[in-house]
Design a protein around this motif. Structure first.
Motif, PDB file in Angstrom:
ATOM      1  N   UNK A  34       0.757  -1.083   0.258  1.00 19.57           N
ATOM      2  CA  UNK A  34      -0.178   0.063   0.024  1.00 19.57           C
ATOM      3  C   UNK A  34       0.725   1.208  -0.034  1.00 19.57           C
ATOM      4  N   UNK A  35       1.845   1.485   0.722  1.00 21.20           N
ATOM      5  CA  UNK A  35       2.840   2.450   0.706  1.00 21.20           C
ATOM      6  C   UNK A  35       3.409   2.505  -0.515  1.00 21.20           C
ATOM      7  N   UNK A  36       3.664   1.579  -1.282  1.00 22.34           N
ATOM      8  CA  UNK A  36       4.417   1.586  -2.699  1.00 22.34           C
ATOM      9  C   UNK A  36       3.183   2.448  -3.510  1.00 22.34           C
ATOM     10  N   UNK A  37       2.164   1.925  -3.309  1.00 21.83           N
ATOM     11  CA  UNK A  37       0.919   2.876  -4.175  1.00 21.83           C
ATOM     12  C   UNK A  37       0.670   4.209  -3.713  1.00 21.83           C
ATOM     13  N   UNK A  38       1.160   4.460  -2.556  1.00 23.48           N
ATOM     14  CA  UNK A  38       0.951   5.886  -1.924  1.00 23.48           C
ATOM     15  C   UNK A  38      -0.448   5.871  -1.127  1.00 23.48           C
ATOM     16  N   UNK A  80      -2.402   4.688   2.365  1.00 24.89           N
ATOM     17  CA  UNK A  80      -2.366   4.099   4.170  1.00 24.89           C
ATOM     18  C   UNK A  80      -0.792   4.957   4.518  1.00 24.89           C
ATOM     19  N   UNK A  81      -0.537   6.061   4.159  1.00 28.35           N
ATOM     20  CA  UNK A  81       0.769   6.638   4.548  1.00 28.35           C
ATOM     21  C   UNK A  81       0.389   7.742   5.671  1.00 28.35           C
ATOM     22  N   UNK A  82       1.268   7.753   6.962  1.00 27.32           N
ATOM     23  CA  UNK A  82       1.028   8.910   7.672  1.00 27.32           C
ATOM     24  C   UNK A  82       1.766  10.123   7.113  1.00 27.32           C
ATOM     25  N   UNK A  83       1.066  11.125   7.801  1.00 22.18           N
ATOM     26  CA  UNK A  83       1.572  12.611   7.391  1.00 22.18           C
ATOM     27  C   UNK A  83       3.184  12.834   6.752  1.00 22.18           C
ATOM     28  N   UNK A  84       3.812  12.123   7.672  1.00 25.64           N
ATOM     29  CA  UNK A  84       5.361  12.321   7.389  1.00 25.64           C
ATOM     30  C   UNK A  84       5.902  11.488   6.400  1.00 25.64           C
ATOM     31  N   UNK A  85       4.919  10.727   5.737  1.00 30.92           N
ATOM     32  CA  UNK A  85       5.520   9.634   4.750  1.00 30.92           C
ATOM     33  C   UNK A  85       5.405  10.244   3.361  1.00 30.92           C
ATOM     34  N   UNK A  86       6.173   9.487   2.507  1.00 33.53           N
ATOM     35  CA  UNK A  86       5.761   9.520   1.081  1.00 33.53           C
ATOM     36  C   UNK A  86       5.792   8.149   0.496  1.00 33.53           C
ATOM     37  N   UNK A  87       5.331   8.069  -0.857  1.00 35.55           N
ATOM     38  CA  UNK A  87       5.251   6.845  -1.187  1.00 35.55           C
ATOM     39  C   UNK A  87       6.679   6.139  -1.462  1.00 35.55           C
ATOM     40  N   UNK A  88       6.809   4.898  -1.234  1.00 34.46           N
ATOM     41  CA  UNK A  88       8.217   4.219  -1.195  1.00 34.46           C
ATOM     42  C   UNK A  88       7.878   2.774  -1.529  1.00 34.46           C
ATOM     43  N   UNK A  89       8.984   2.262  -2.164  1.00 36.67           N
ATOM     44  CA  UNK A  89       9.192   0.825  -2.627  1.00 36.67           C
ATOM     45  C   UNK A  89      10.239   0.052  -1.672  1.00 36.67           C
ATOM     46  N   UNK A  90       9.661  -0.771  -0.657  1.00 31.66           N
ATOM     47  CA  UNK A  90      10.839  -1.515   0.015  1.00 31.66           C
ATOM     48  C   UNK A  90      10.931  -2.814  -0.762  1.00 31.66           C
ATOM     49  N   UNK A  91      12.402  -3.111  -0.840  1.00 35.18           N
ATOM     50  CA  UNK A  91      12.841  -4.042  -1.546  1.00 35.18           C
ATOM     51  C   UNK A  91      13.689  -5.049  -0.392  1.00 35.18           C
ATOM     52  N   UNK A  92      13.793  -6.167  -0.709  1.00 31.06           N
ATOM     53  CA  UNK A  92      14.753  -6.848   0.104  1.00 31.06           C
ATOM     54  C   UNK A  92      15.900  -7.451  -1.214  1.00 31.06           C
TER      55      UNK A  92
END
Length: 173
Positions: free
Chosen positions: A50-54, A56-68
């Motif tokens: 969801x964060x990757x799609x932008x 359910x972000x909190x106010x201080x967050x930006x869309x991001x892709x988390x990868x391992x």
């Protein structure tokens, strides 16, 4: 060096990811961002998507892709690629954050991770990625410079953030 694969965190990664998180927490580095706490693993993986799609972000967050970063079935590191910058990221955090588990350092994985992240940045229309590292992190500075990072000064330390070397790295866009 074996082939390094950058991929999203999945439902079968819980044990390795939590172990990596514990290892790097000892160094004061967050592996899993945001931290999952007691949240069920499947919900955590869905939250990262969801964060990757932008979403359910909190106010201080930006869309991001988390990868391992995986080598031969083992998670050796991780990366966060921020699709944009807020005020904090534009000064201290940058577009890309990455880390390698202690047992896997000095094998070229960090460089491979950063290069893969630059491809993700390119896919989000980022022409030059801001990448930062602690001023005393010689290894990370060398990785950024090996990826053609151009120095852009130092962001000063605050009460909560260490001073950071700043670099602009071309993505090839």
């Amino acid at each position: 060096m074996s082939d390094l694969l950058l991929r999203p965190l999945g439902p079968d990664d819980e044990a390795q990811a939590r172990a990596a998180h514990a290892e790097l927490a000892a160094d004061g580095f967050g592996f899993l961002l945001p931290e999952p706490g007691e949240q069920p693993w499947g919900e955590y993986v869905a939250l990262l998507d969801a964060h990757r799609r932008g979403e359910d972000l909190e106010d201080w967050m930006v869309p991001a892709t988390f990868l391992v970063a995986e080598v031969d079935g083992e998670i050796v590191g991780r990366a966060s690629v921020r699709h944009g910058l807020n005020d904090f990221l534009a000064t201290w955090g940058g577009h890309v954050g990455y880390g390698v588990r202690p047992a896997h350092r000095r094998r070229g994985y960090a460089t491979a991770i950063l290069r893969g992240c630059l491809e993700v940045c390119r896919g989000h229309g980022i022409e030059h990625a801001l990448v930062t590292c602690d001023v005393d992190n010689v290894g990370s500075a060398a990785v950024i410079e090996a990826c053609d990072g151009v120095p852009d000064g130092v962001a000063p330390a605050t009460e909560t953030v260490a001073a950071k070397k700043r670099y602009w790295v071309p993505t090839g866009l």
